[in-house]
Design a protein around this motif. Structure first.
Motif, short mmCIF file in Angstrom:
data_model
loop_
_atom_site.label_atom_id
_atom_site.label_comp_id
_atom_site.label_asym_id
_atom_site.label_seq_id
_atom_site.Cartn_x
_atom_site.Cartn_y
_atom_site.Cartn_z
N ARG A 177 18.07 62.69 45.29
CA ARG A 177 17.42 61.74 45.05
C ARG A 177 18.24 60.34 43.80
O ARG A 177 17.11 59.34 44.05
N LEU A 180 17.07 66.66 43.59
CA LEU A 180 17.41 66.13 42.36
C LEU A 180 18.41 64.82 42.19
O LEU A 180 17.83 63.82 41.94
N TYR A 232 9.20 65.84 41.78
CA TYR A 232 9.62 66.35 41.63
C TYR A 232 9.84 67.05 40.69
O TYR A 232 10.16 67.98 39.83
N VAL A 252 12.91 72.12 36.41
CA VAL A 252 12.83 71.32 38.22
C VAL A 252 13.26 72.98 38.26
O VAL A 252 14.27 73.39 37.50
N LEU A 302 15.07 73.12 43.25
CA LEU A 302 15.14 71.39 43.61
C LEU A 302 16.44 70.61 42.96
O LEU A 302 16.52 68.66 42.76
N LEU A 359 10.75 60.09 40.34
CA LEU A 359 10.43 61.77 39.52
C LEU A 359 8.87 62.41 39.85
O LEU A 359 8.93 63.94 40.26
#
Length: 162
Positions: free
Chosen positions: A90, A87, A125, A79, A83, A120
């Motif tokens: 989310r 992440l 992601y 990742v 992000l 994800l």
């Protein structure tokens, strides 16, 4: 107790973490985002406060490399640092419904993790290339092997694409 050899994590990598629950081959399932080789953030669903009432938890930690309960950390992807916050935000919105329509099971830490992996991957992601069930099976098998040998390991999923 004897000292624990610290495990080494890859920076900016996301892992399925299996923690020993002490009985048979049951595990607590978490996602772990390694922000460095020694620090990261855990994401998981728990009903510790009240059995049967699930809640989402997110916590920064530097304990993962030496955590005795950790049986397996299975790398599933990378990742980008840009992000990390998105992440985390989310994952906080992954549904905590009592029953997962997608997986046809009652909510548990494992089912929440599968829901999180689906989201994800679906939203880009991470690029899993396979469905959550394949990662679950691999993690379960490796976790049971490690537990039977009284080992703790960081491993790369055979399906990890990054």
């Amino acid at each position: 107790m004897a000292a624990v050899t610290p495990l080494i994590f890859e920076q900016n990598s996301i892992y399925i973490a299996l923690l020993d629950r002490g009985d048979s081959y049951l595990f607590h399932w978490e996602l772990y985002l390694a922000t460095s080789t020694t620090e990261g953030v855990i994401f998981h669903a728990t009903d510790d406060a009240k059995p049967g009432v699930w809640e989402y938890k997110r916590a920064p930690t530097n304990e993962m490399p030496e955590l005795r309960r950790l049986v397996l950390a299975l790398k599933i992807g990378s990742v980008e640092p840009a992000l990390h916050n998105a992440l985390s935000d989310r994952l906080a919105t992954v549904p905590m419904t009592r029953f997962s329509q997608r997986f046809g099971e009652q909510l548990s830490c494992r089912v929440w993790l599968n829901e999180a992996l689906f989201v994800l991957d679906d939203e880009g992601y991470v690029n899993l290339g396979k469905g959550p069930a394949e990662f679950e099976e691999e993690a379960k098998y490796l976790g049971m092997m490690n537990k039977s040998k009284n080992q703790r390991k960081v491993m790369r999923s055979r399906m990890c694409m990054s």
